[in-house]
Design an enzyme around this catalytic site. Structure first.
Site, PDB file in Angstrom:
ATOM      1  N   LYS A  86     -27.130  50.189 -24.199  1.00 28.58           N
ATOM      2  CA  LYS A  86     -25.846  50.324 -23.496  1.00 28.58           C
ATOM      3  C   LYS A  86     -25.281  51.734 -23.657  1.00 28.58           C
ATOM      4  CE  LYS A  86     -27.008  46.449 -22.672  1.00 28.58           C
ATOM      5  NZ  LYS A  86     -27.768  46.250 -21.435  1.00 28.58           N
ATOM      6  N   GLU A 118     -14.825  50.337 -27.155  1.00 31.47           N
ATOM      7  CA  GLU A 118     -14.193  50.397 -25.833  1.00 31.47           C
ATOM      8  C   GLU A 118     -12.806  49.781 -25.921  1.00 31.47           C
ATOM      9  OE1 GLU A 118     -16.406  48.480 -22.707  1.00 31.47           O
ATOM     10  OE2 GLU A 118     -17.915  50.048 -22.658  1.00 31.47           O
ATOM     11  N   HIS A 139     -19.938  33.497 -21.402  1.00 30.93           N
ATOM     12  CA  HIS A 139     -20.843  34.451 -20.763  1.00 30.93           C
ATOM     13  C   HIS A 139     -21.905  33.783 -19.899  1.00 30.93           C
ATOM     14  CE1 HIS A 139     -18.777  37.423 -23.030  1.00 30.93           C
ATOM     15  NE2 HIS A 139     -19.069  36.827 -24.155  1.00 30.93           N
ATOM     16  N   ARG A 196     -33.245  43.503 -13.367  1.00 31.11           N
ATOM     17  CA  ARG A 196     -34.071  42.360 -12.927  1.00 31.11           C
ATOM     18  C   ARG A 196     -33.449  41.733 -11.692  1.00 31.11           C
ATOM     19  NH1 ARG A 196     -30.420  40.490 -16.855  1.00 31.11           N
ATOM     20  NH2 ARG A 196     -29.011  38.997 -15.877  1.00 31.11           N
TER      21      ARG A 196
HETATM   22  C1  MV4 Z   1     -15.535  43.954 -21.822  1.00 36.38           C
HETATM   23  C2  MV4 Z   1     -14.417  43.102 -21.664  1.00 36.38           C
HETATM   24  C3  MV4 Z   1     -13.182  43.661 -21.797  1.00 36.38           C
HETATM   25  N1  MV4 Z   1     -13.043  44.972 -22.084  1.00 36.38           N
HETATM   26  N2  MV4 Z   1     -15.355  45.249 -22.106  1.00 36.38           N
HETATM   27  C4  MV4 Z   1     -18.867  40.555 -21.513  1.00 36.38           C
HETATM   28  C5  MV4 Z   1     -20.229  40.657 -20.944  1.00 36.38           C
HETATM   29  C6  MV4 Z   1     -20.602  42.077 -21.072  1.00 36.38           C
HETATM   30  N3  MV4 Z   1     -21.360  42.499 -19.923  1.00 36.38           N
HETATM   31  C7  MV4 Z   1     -19.313  42.806 -21.196  1.00 36.38           C
HETATM   32  N4  MV4 Z   1     -18.293  41.841 -21.364  1.00 36.38           N
HETATM   33  C8  MV4 Z   1     -16.998  42.194 -21.446  1.00 36.38           C
HETATM   34  N5  MV4 Z   1     -16.777  43.498 -21.703  1.00 36.38           N
HETATM   35  C9  MV4 Z   1     -14.121  45.729 -22.235  1.00 36.38           C
HETATM   36  N6  MV4 Z   1     -13.976  47.013 -22.536  1.00 36.38           N
HETATM   37  C10 MV4 Z   1     -14.624  41.772 -21.383  1.00 36.38           C
HETATM   38  C11 MV4 Z   1     -15.914  41.308 -21.288  1.00 36.38           C
HETATM   39  C12 MV4 Z   1     -16.024  39.917 -21.015  1.00 36.38           C
HETATM   40  C13 MV4 Z   1     -16.550  39.461 -19.823  1.00 36.38           C
HETATM   41  C14 MV4 Z   1     -17.033  40.329 -18.868  1.00 36.38           C
HETATM   42  C15 MV4 Z   1     -17.564  39.855 -17.693  1.00 36.38           C
HETATM   43  C16 MV4 Z   1     -17.607  38.488 -17.466  1.00 36.38           C
HETATM   44  C17 MV4 Z   1     -17.139  37.628 -18.395  1.00 36.38           C
HETATM   45  C18 MV4 Z   1     -16.610  38.084 -19.584  1.00 36.38           C
HETATM   46  C19 MV4 Z   1     -16.118  37.185 -20.509  1.00 36.38           C
HETATM   47  C20 MV4 Z   1     -15.601  37.643 -21.673  1.00 36.38           C
HETATM   48  C21 MV4 Z   1     -15.559  39.005 -21.938  1.00 36.38           C
END
Ligand code: MV4
Length: 496
Positions: free
Chosen positions: A115, A199, A234, A291
């Protein structure tokens, strides 16, 4: 390319083989001992058992799979999603064996698997990112400096994580040191890499991802977005395309950023660039999935493209046969993941036999599934048994069509997410398109599914009418009796 080995199982193995067959390409299935009667095994031109049910003895054993490809004379391997699909070492091994990997290069997979490397590549192209760090966190002092700028809450993320794995939220400066220590030790034991970064935490984001396609000649286009905010732990449950909250200008800006992220790692093949979108429609790059994704059918239904065919053509070295200007959004598509899980019991996986399994049909309905009636759902793999996708000329038509298809779907013997989907699609927040990643925790309780059977209402109305009539009748009788006795009384008194 004459023969493709599909290194996967279930609905996605079948879905890939169908496109290969349409292109006149032979298919080889590899399967575990638990899967010998599955539709994807029967559909393939050839099928080879590669080991016992547990994935680490079958679908994850790269050497066995490559050996079967050689023995059967396959010249390419499609990894599907999950299993070995984002394993850079596997992609390299396939190529080293003289076979074509139907996917991006091993180096693209490797860059996006980290990442931090992904953020560094994206930063060079000016792609917007959540405030925080783009290098591995070196010390507590560095962390304190960063949070001075971002403020709390923050997230600590593992560089080798992704998809929500290895994330920790920190609300207060006093927790910072301890949480960094825990995040690092967790990342080390889970991924063998203790690199973490910070972050700023975006509280109620929408999760919107852009599908891209790139060829091996430097051409890259975006196939618009998928809205994937309706998820739990997730795990996405409902996805749609397009998103109901983007404007054409923001869509184009996000699309261009996604293409830039792809270019930053010399990407070819199908890929997905994930963004967080806040209330003001600011968008931030999160990560790239290298993917084909579970939810790719909603993109196929609004663009008219077959993404698996495009992957195969790209792997054969062909140029994209269209440009960005050729691509238009046609209508709207919504997908429900049908998982063998009990929504009344915390979405706990449910195993058992598909006693009844009847698919919905009709205009605009697509079912991608991997089981037949009478089959057992094994405990060894992902609980998703099918994807139900509805297309409509607009969002409301797609929504009504998906509800209709859910009502037509007959599944008995195992609990599924069908009733959850039926409920979610009728929520005011969903209808308005006014929802974020908190949708399920905010609105869903098991009581949401205590079904109101219309027959119960009817029965209650009949019963009420009956009771009213009975009371009315006895009241009338009583009144008449009263009047009678009154008049008798009057008469008697008058007579006196
Ligand atoms: C985040 C976030 C809030 N703020 N980053 C979860 C999956 C991963 N791809 C990144 N994720 C998140 N990153 C920051 N800076 C909240 C999430 C997150 C989330 C993101 C997308 C879809 C569902 C989620 C559920 C919980 C947290």
């Amino acid at each position: 390319m004459n023969k493709i080995l599909v290194a996967n199982r279930g609905e996605i193995a079948l879905r890939i083989m169908r496109s290969a067959r349409e292109m006149g390409i032979k298919t080889v299935a590899v399967y575990s001992e638990a899967d010998r009667t599955m539709p994807f095994v029967l559909f393939a031109d050839e099928a080879v058992c590669i080991g016992p049910a547990p994935s680490n003895q079958s679908y994850l054993v790269a050497e066995k799979i490559i050996a079967v490809a050689k023995e059967t004379g396959a010249d390419a391997i499609h990894p599907g999603y999950g299993f070995l699909s984002e394993n850079a070492r596997f992609a390299a091994q396939v190529t080293a064996a003289g076979l074509t990997f139907i996917g991006p290069s091993a180096s693209s997979i490797e860059v996006m698997g980290s990442k931090l490397a992904a953020k560094q590549a994206a930063q060079k192209f000016g792609v917007p990112m959540v405030p925080g760090t783009e290098t591995p966190l070196k010390s507590l002092e560095e962390a304190r400096e960063v949070v001075k700028k971002t403020g709390f809450p923050i997230l600590i993320k593992a560089s080798a994580g992704g998809g929500g794995k290895g994330m920790r939220i920190v609300n207060d400066p006093s927790e910072l040191e301890e949480q960094i220590r825990l995040a690092k030790s967790e990342a080390l034991s889970a991924f063998g890499d203790d690199a973490v970064f910070i972050e700023k935490y975006v509280g109620s984001p929408k999760h919107i991802e852009i599908q891209i396609l790139g060829d091996q000649h430097g051409n890259c286009v975006y196939l618009f977005e998928r809205e994937c905010s309706i998820q739990r732990r997730h795990q996405k449950l409902i996805e749609e395309a397009p998103s109901s909250c983007l404007t054409p200008a923001i869509r184009a800006a996000m699309g261009q950023c996604a293409v830039d992220v792809a270019k930053a790692c010399n990407y070819y093949g199908a890929g997905t660039v994930e963004f967080l979108v806040d209330e003001s429609l600011n968008f931030y790059f999160l990560e790239m999935n290298t993917r084909l994704q579970v939810e790719h059918p909603v993109t196929e239904l609004i663009t008219g493209l077959d993404l698996v065919k495009e992957q195969i053509k790209i792997a054969r070295g062909e140029k994209l046969s269209f440009t960005q200007d050729d691509l238009k959004i046609n209508g709207h598509a919504i997908e429900l993941r049908i998982c063998a899980e009990d929504p009344l019991n915390n979405f706990l996986p449910d195993t058992g036999k598909l006693e009844t399994y009847i698919r919905p049909q009709g205009y605009g309905v697509r079912v991608d599934d991997g089981y037949e009636q009478g089959m057992d759902i094994p405990i060894f793999y992902d609980p998703m048994i099918a994807k139900l996708i509805a297309w409509g000329s607009n969002r409301e038509e797609a929504r009504h069509r998906l509800i209709r298809a859910i009502e037509e779907y007959a599944v008995k013997g195992i609990k599924t997410t069908l009733p959850f989907g039926h409920w979610a699609l009728q929520q005011p927040a969903f209808i308005e398109g006014n929802f974020d990643t908190n949708f399920i925790s905010k609105f869903f309780t098991p009581q949401s599914l205590q079904e109101n059977d219309p027959r119960e209402e009817q029965l209650a109305a009949i019963l009420a009418a009956y009771v009213w009539q009975q009371q009315h009748l006895s009241l009338q009788t009583a009144k008449k009796e009263e009047q009678k006795s009154e008049s008798n009384w009057k008469r008697r008194n008058l007579l006196r």
